[in-house]
Design an enzyme around this catalytic site. Structure first.
Site, PDB file in Angstrom:
ATOM      1  N   ASP A  30       0.793  -1.168   0.073  1.00 18.96           N
ATOM      2  CA  ASP A  30       0.073  -0.141   0.017  1.00 18.96           C
ATOM      3  C   ASP A  30       1.096   1.250   0.010  1.00 18.96           C
ATOM      4  O   ASP A  30       1.991   1.277   0.508  1.00 18.96           O
ATOM      5  CB  ASP A  30      -0.866  -0.031   1.288  1.00 18.96           C
ATOM      6  N   HIS A 100     -10.031  -5.410  -3.246  1.00 19.44           N
ATOM      7  CA  HIS A 100      -8.783  -5.701  -2.830  1.00 19.44           C
ATOM      8  C   HIS A 100      -8.740  -6.020  -1.334  1.00 19.44           C
ATOM      9  O   HIS A 100      -9.533  -5.430  -0.546  1.00 19.44           O
ATOM     10  CB  HIS A 100      -7.772  -4.183  -3.204  1.00 19.44           C
TER      11      HIS A 100
END
Ligand code: 5GP
Ligand code: ZN
Length: 114
Positions: A30, A100
């Protein structure tokens, strides 16, 4: 999906730190990590939200979840624990409309979430 951020990462049009990839699944760090491990595990198939799942998606969703657990094990956070989250739509704060699974670990995590 030309205008989907994660489809563009999958197509290598936008860079990401990819930690796993096979024919069906990709995982990358991320960009705004919330813990020392914060990986997004993403099916390559474009599915906007969990609301769009059908039984035909059962296998890929299972693969995504098992891959998250495998990456957690590789990172050494399995025994200590980790969190896996799919955010769906506005109230959950979904910002990228390609499903996700957030894999978050490496610190103690509060519950319930905010
Ligand atoms: P959501 O809020 O939809 O559940 O999660 C989207 C996640 O994507 C956020 O945690 C955000 O930090 C991450 N993100 C947004 N843009 C990018 C990007 O360009 N690259 C990467 N690697 N992550 C991103
Ligand atoms: Zn997409």
């Amino acid at each position: 999906m030309a205008d989907c951020l994660f489809c563009r990462i999958i197509a290598r049009e936008i860079p990401a730190t990819i930690v796993y990839e096979d024919e069906r699944v990709i995982a990358f760090n991320d960009i705004n990590p919330q813990a020392s491990t914060h990986v997004l595990v993403v099916p390559k198939q474009h599915i906007e939200t969990l609301n769009d799942l059908s039984p035909a998606h059962d296998a890929i969703v299972g693969e995504v979840v098992r891959r998250a657990a495998a990456i957690a094990k590789e990172r050494g956070v399995s025994a200590g624990g980790f969190r896996t989250v799919f955010n769906t739509n506005r109230d959950a704060g979904q910002t990228v409309f390609h499903i996700h699974l957030h894999l978050i670990g490496g610190r103690s995590l509060a519950w319930p979430p905010g």
